[in-house]
Design a protein around this motif. Structure first.
Motif, PDB file in Angstrom:
ATOM      1  N   THR A   1       0.833  -1.203   0.000  1.00  0.00           N
ATOM      2  CA  THR A   1       0.000   0.000   0.000  1.00  0.00           C
ATOM      3  C   THR A   1       0.866   1.252   0.000  1.00  0.00           C
ATOM      4  OG1 THR A   1      -0.149  -0.012   2.419  1.00  0.00           O
ATOM      5  CG2 THR A   1      -1.879  -1.160   1.200  1.00  0.00           C
ATOM      6  N   VAL A   2       0.425   2.231  -0.762  1.00  0.00           N
ATOM      7  CA  VAL A   2       1.117   3.521  -0.857  1.00  0.00           C
ATOM      8  C   VAL A   2       0.099   4.617  -0.566  1.00  0.00           C
ATOM      9  CG1 VAL A   2       2.446   5.086  -2.325  1.00  0.00           C
ATOM     10  CG2 VAL A   2       2.692   2.601  -2.597  1.00  0.00           C
ATOM     11  N   GLN A   3       0.388   5.453   0.415  1.00  0.00           N
ATOM     12  CA  GLN A   3      -0.496   6.554   0.784  1.00  0.00           C
ATOM     13  C   GLN A   3       0.130   7.874   0.338  1.00  0.00           C
ATOM     14  OE1 GLN A   3      -3.509   6.293   2.217  1.00  0.00           O
ATOM     15  NE2 GLN A   3      -3.437   4.075   2.524  1.00  0.00           N
ATOM     16  N   LEU A   4      -0.590   8.631  -0.478  1.00  0.00           N
ATOM     17  CA  LEU A   4      -0.091   9.905  -0.985  1.00  0.00           C
ATOM     18  C   LEU A   4      -1.144  10.988  -0.781  1.00  0.00           C
ATOM     19  CD1 LEU A   4       1.373   8.679  -4.406  1.00  0.00           C
ATOM     20  CD2 LEU A   4       2.666   9.135  -2.315  1.00  0.00           C
ATOM     21  N   ALA A   5      -0.677  12.208  -0.537  1.00  0.00           N
ATOM     22  CA  ALA A   5      -1.560  13.373  -0.443  1.00  0.00           C
ATOM     23  C   ALA A   5      -1.272  14.275  -1.637  1.00  0.00           C
ATOM     24  CB  ALA A   5      -1.339  14.124   0.865  1.00  0.00           C
ATOM     25  N   SER A   6      -2.311  14.599  -2.369  1.00  0.00           N
ATOM     26  CA  SER A   6      -2.136  15.328  -3.623  1.00  0.00           C
ATOM     27  C   SER A   6      -1.376  16.636  -3.442  1.00  0.00           C
ATOM     28  CB  SER A   6      -3.507  15.610  -4.251  1.00  0.00           C
ATOM     29  OG  SER A   6      -3.372  16.404  -5.407  1.00  0.00           O
ATOM     30  N   GLN A   7      -1.708  17.383  -2.394  1.00  0.00           N
ATOM     31  CA  GLN A   7      -1.129  18.709  -2.227  1.00  0.00           C
ATOM     32  C   GLN A   7       0.342  18.668  -1.806  1.00  0.00           C
ATOM     33  OE1 GLN A   7      -3.308  21.367  -3.078  1.00  0.00           O
ATOM     34  NE2 GLN A   7      -4.419  19.530  -3.697  1.00  0.00           N
TER      35      GLN A   7
ATOM     36  N   GLY B   1      -9.158  16.808  16.377  1.00  0.00           N
ATOM     37  CA  GLY B   1      -8.146  16.829  15.330  1.00  0.00           C
ATOM     38  C   GLY B   1      -8.398  17.943  14.332  1.00  0.00           C
ATOM     39  N   PRO B   2      -7.478  18.115  13.385  1.00  0.00           N
ATOM     40  CA  PRO B   2      -7.651  19.160  12.373  1.00  0.00           C
ATOM     41  C   PRO B   2      -8.846  18.873  11.476  1.00  0.00           C
ATOM     42  CG  PRO B   2      -5.813  17.721  11.812  1.00  0.00           C
ATOM     43  CD  PRO B   2      -6.252  17.331  13.190  1.00  0.00           C
ATOM     44  N   LYS B   3      -9.572  19.913  11.131  1.00  0.00           N
ATOM     45  CA  LYS B   3     -10.756  19.752  10.289  1.00  0.00           C
ATOM     46  C   LYS B   3     -10.399  19.477   8.834  1.00  0.00           C
ATOM     47  CE  LYS B   3     -13.789  22.601  13.159  1.00  0.00           C
ATOM     48  NZ  LYS B   3     -14.685  23.783  13.196  1.00  0.00           N
ATOM     49  N   GLY B   4      -9.248  19.974   8.425  1.00  0.00           N
ATOM     50  CA  GLY B   4      -8.857  19.759   7.038  1.00  0.00           C
ATOM     51  C   GLY B   4      -9.631  20.666   6.090  1.00  0.00           C
ATOM     52  N   ASN B   5      -9.299  20.548   4.836  1.00  0.00           N
ATOM     53  CA  ASN B   5      -9.936  21.366   3.805  1.00  0.00           C
ATOM     54  C   ASN B   5     -11.107  20.590   3.215  1.00  0.00           C
ATOM     55  OD1 ASN B   5     -10.643  22.971   1.636  1.00  0.00           O
ATOM     56  ND2 ASN B   5      -8.536  23.421   1.048  1.00  0.00           N
ATOM     57  N   GLU B   6     -12.327  21.060   3.490  1.00  0.00           N
ATOM     58  CA  GLU B   6     -13.517  20.365   3.006  1.00  0.00           C
ATOM     59  C   GLU B   6     -13.620  20.395   1.481  1.00  0.00           C
ATOM     60  OE1 GLU B   6     -16.834  22.092   4.959  1.00  0.00           O
ATOM     61  OE2 GLU B   6     -16.337  21.256   6.937  1.00  0.00           O
ATOM     62  N   LYS B   7     -12.891  21.310   0.843  1.00  0.00           N
ATOM     63  CA  LYS B   7     -12.937  21.392  -0.617  1.00  0.00           C
ATOM     64  C   LYS B   7     -12.042  20.345  -1.280  1.00  0.00           C
ATOM     65  CE  LYS B   7     -13.960  26.339  -0.539  1.00  0.00           C
ATOM     66  NZ  LYS B   7     -13.516  27.698  -0.937  1.00  0.00           N
ATOM     67  N   LEU B   8     -11.245  19.649  -0.468  1.00  0.00           N
ATOM     68  CA  LEU B   8     -10.374  18.590  -0.994  1.00  0.00           C
ATOM     69  C   LEU B   8     -10.856  17.257  -0.432  1.00  0.00           C
ATOM     70  CD1 LEU B   8      -6.912  20.377  -0.574  1.00  0.00           C
ATOM     71  CD2 LEU B   8      -8.318  20.223  -2.641  1.00  0.00           C
ATOM     72  N   GLY B   9     -12.058  16.872  -0.822  1.00  0.00           N
ATOM     73  CA  GLY B   9     -12.702  15.722  -0.190  1.00  0.00           C
ATOM     74  C   GLY B   9     -12.750  14.457  -1.021  1.00  0.00           C
ATOM     75  N   LEU B  10     -12.043  14.410  -2.148  1.00  0.00           N
ATOM     76  CA  LEU B  10     -12.043  13.199  -2.971  1.00  0.00           C
ATOM     77  C   LEU B  10     -10.731  12.438  -2.811  1.00  0.00           C
ATOM     78  CD1 LEU B  10     -13.643  14.295  -6.379  1.00  0.00           C
ATOM     79  CD2 LEU B  10     -14.722  13.082  -4.483  1.00  0.00           C
ATOM     80  N   LYS B  11     -10.798  11.146  -3.048  1.00  0.00           N
ATOM     81  CA  LYS B  11      -9.590  10.322  -3.056  1.00  0.00           C
ATOM     82  C   LYS B  11      -9.643   9.366  -4.238  1.00  0.00           C
ATOM     83  CE  LYS B  11     -11.196   6.476  -0.154  1.00  0.00           C
ATOM     84  NZ  LYS B  11     -10.901   5.646   1.034  1.00  0.00           N
ATOM     85  N   ALA B  12      -8.470   9.051  -4.758  1.00  0.00           N
ATOM     86  CA  ALA B  12      -8.352   8.102  -5.866  1.00  0.00           C
ATOM     87  C   ALA B  12      -7.631   6.856  -5.369  1.00  0.00           C
ATOM     88  CB  ALA B  12      -7.587   8.729  -7.025  1.00  0.00           C
ATOM     89  N   THR B  13      -8.145   5.700  -5.750  1.00  0.00           N
ATOM     90  CA  THR B  13      -7.501   4.429  -5.429  1.00  0.00           C
ATOM     91  C   THR B  13      -7.070   3.782  -6.742  1.00  0.00           C
ATOM     92  OG1 THR B  13      -8.916   4.175  -3.493  1.00  0.00           O
ATOM     93  CG2 THR B  13      -7.739   2.226  -4.251  1.00  0.00           C
ATOM     94  N   ILE B  14      -5.773   3.517  -6.858  1.00  0.00           N
ATOM     95  CA  ILE B  14      -5.201   3.035  -8.118  1.00  0.00           C
ATOM     96  C   ILE B  14      -4.470   1.720  -7.859  1.00  0.00           C
ATOM     97  CG2 ILE B  14      -3.679   3.607 -10.050  1.00  0.00           C
ATOM     98  CD1 ILE B  14      -3.989   6.580  -9.171  1.00  0.00           C
ATOM     99  N   SER B  15      -4.832   0.702  -8.612  1.00  0.00           N
ATOM    100  CA  SER B  15      -4.168  -0.599  -8.510  1.00  0.00           C
ATOM    101  C   SER B  15      -3.042  -0.660  -9.540  1.00  0.00           C
ATOM    102  CB  SER B  15      -5.173  -1.723  -8.748  1.00  0.00           C
ATOM    103  OG  SER B  15      -4.534  -2.977  -8.695  1.00  0.00           O
ATOM    104  N   VAL B  16      -1.826  -0.875  -9.057  1.00  0.00           N
ATOM    105  CA  VAL B  16      -0.644  -0.873  -9.923  1.00  0.00           C
ATOM    106  C   VAL B  16       0.076  -2.213  -9.783  1.00  0.00           C
ATOM    107  CG1 VAL B  16       1.556   0.251 -10.438  1.00  0.00           C
ATOM    108  CG2 VAL B  16      -0.395   1.622  -9.675  1.00  0.00           C
ATOM    109  N   PHE B  17       0.320  -2.871 -10.904  1.00  0.00           N
ATOM    110  CA  PHE B  17       1.056  -4.140 -10.901  1.00  0.00           C
ATOM    111  C   PHE B  17       2.458  -3.897 -11.449  1.00  0.00           C
ATOM    112  CE2 PHE B  17       2.532  -8.132 -12.685  1.00  0.00           C
ATOM    113  CZ  PHE B  17       2.255  -9.029 -11.655  1.00  0.00           C
ATOM    114  N   ALA B  18       3.465  -4.305 -10.666  1.00  0.00           N
ATOM    115  CA  ALA B  18       4.858  -4.097 -11.065  1.00  0.00           C
ATOM    116  C   ALA B  18       5.572  -5.441 -11.178  1.00  0.00           C
ATOM    117  CB  ALA B  18       5.572  -3.206 -10.050  1.00  0.00           C
ATOM    118  N   GLU B  19       6.303  -5.613 -12.259  1.00  0.00           N
ATOM    119  CA  GLU B  19       7.074  -6.843 -12.444  1.00  0.00           C
ATOM    120  C   GLU B  19       8.363  -6.825 -11.635  1.00  0.00           C
ATOM    121  OE1 GLU B  19       7.726  -7.392 -16.561  1.00  0.00           O
ATOM    122  OE2 GLU B  19       5.597  -7.656 -17.054  1.00  0.00           O
TER     123      GLU B  19
END
Length: 261
Positions: free
Chosen positions: A15-21, A179-197
């Motif tokens: 698993t890889v967790q990334l934040a767009s900003q 905890g921090p409320k965060g930016n409500e305007k950045l409320g989407l997430k993308a889940t991407i399945s990546v296969f590496a040889e």
């Protein structure tokens, strides 16, 4: 006779967790009337086999039909999903909060007792009948009243201050737990399945359109009295306004590519 070569051993899903900003770089932004198209580049390491990449802090005003993913490197993109990012539930209490609330309850009761005692003392003084009161004892009664009332006044003041301090600490602890409320305007997430040889670094580009972004033309006319050849200079500018939630969107892209369409 040839021996069968076993397939390469793949590790469990990585698993890889990334934040767009924070974890990406803006490659380009094209601004139209009412919308903009953004290209973000992510670089990260993958393990051999299946990798599940989650990218958060994507703008809520994204046109989800426009969302595209392009991969670069020794990996293959298998599946892409977009969803609303759900915040994990915040704890509602803690040992510190319970101790503060218990102390606050004791302080409130102590304050009520002190105020009641002060009120009773005042009631006693006003209830004295001057006709049956020994005048020689009047000064002693007044002195005793002043001494007792002063002690109670000091106690009430001290307890009120303690109560106010505890209420502030309780509010601070509740905010910490929330905890921090965060930016409500950045409320989407993308889940991407990546296969590496093979293990290594890959790049993924996210391309998507967002609403709440536009631009308009502005002109700046400057007249110089020092020259006769070209006394008038006309500067053409584009004024951009956006409310996409991506605060650094057009600041960062000035160093890359910004197109006004």
């Amino acid at each position: 006779m040839t021996e069968d070569v076993p397939p390469p051993a793949f590790e469990p899903i990585h698993t890889v967790q990334l934040a767009s900003q924070e974890d990406s770089k803006i490659l380009s932004v094209s601004v139209y009337s009412g919308r903009a198209e953004i290209t973000r580049l992510f670089k990260f390491k993958v393990n051999t086999g299946q990798n599940l990449v989650t990218i958060t802090e994507l703008p809520t005003v994204m046109d989800q039909q426009s969302f595209r993913v392009e991969g670069r490197g020794v990996a293959t993109i298998h599946d892409v999903t977009l969803a609303t990012a759900e915040r994990p539930p915040s704890p509602t209490t803690s040992d510190k909060l319970q101790a503060l609330e218990a102390d606050h309850g004791k302080t409130v009761k102590a304050l009520a007792r002190a105020e009641k005692a002060l009120s009773s003392l005042q009631t006693y003084l006003t209830s004295l009948d001057s006709q049956h009161l020994d005048v020689t004892k009047l000064q002693s009664i007044v002195d005793n009243y002043d001494t007792a009332a002063e002690k109670l006044d000091d106690k009430v003041t001290e307890l009120e201050s303690k109560k106010e301090k505890l209420e502030k600490e309780i509010e601070e602890e509740k905010n910490t737990l929330a905890g921090p409320k965060g930016n409500e305007k950045l409320g989407l997430k993308a889940t991407i399945s990546v296969f590496a040889e093979a293990e290594g670094e890959v790049e993924i580009a996210l391309i998507y359109a967002v609403a709440n972004a536009t631009w308009c033309a502005q002109y700046d006319i400057r007249v110089s009295m020092q020259t006769k050849d070209k006394p008038v200079t006309l500067l053409y500018k584009g004024a951009i306004t956006q409310d996409t939630g991506e605060a650094s969107l057009f600041i960062e892209c000035q160093a890359t590519s910004l197109i006004l369409c």
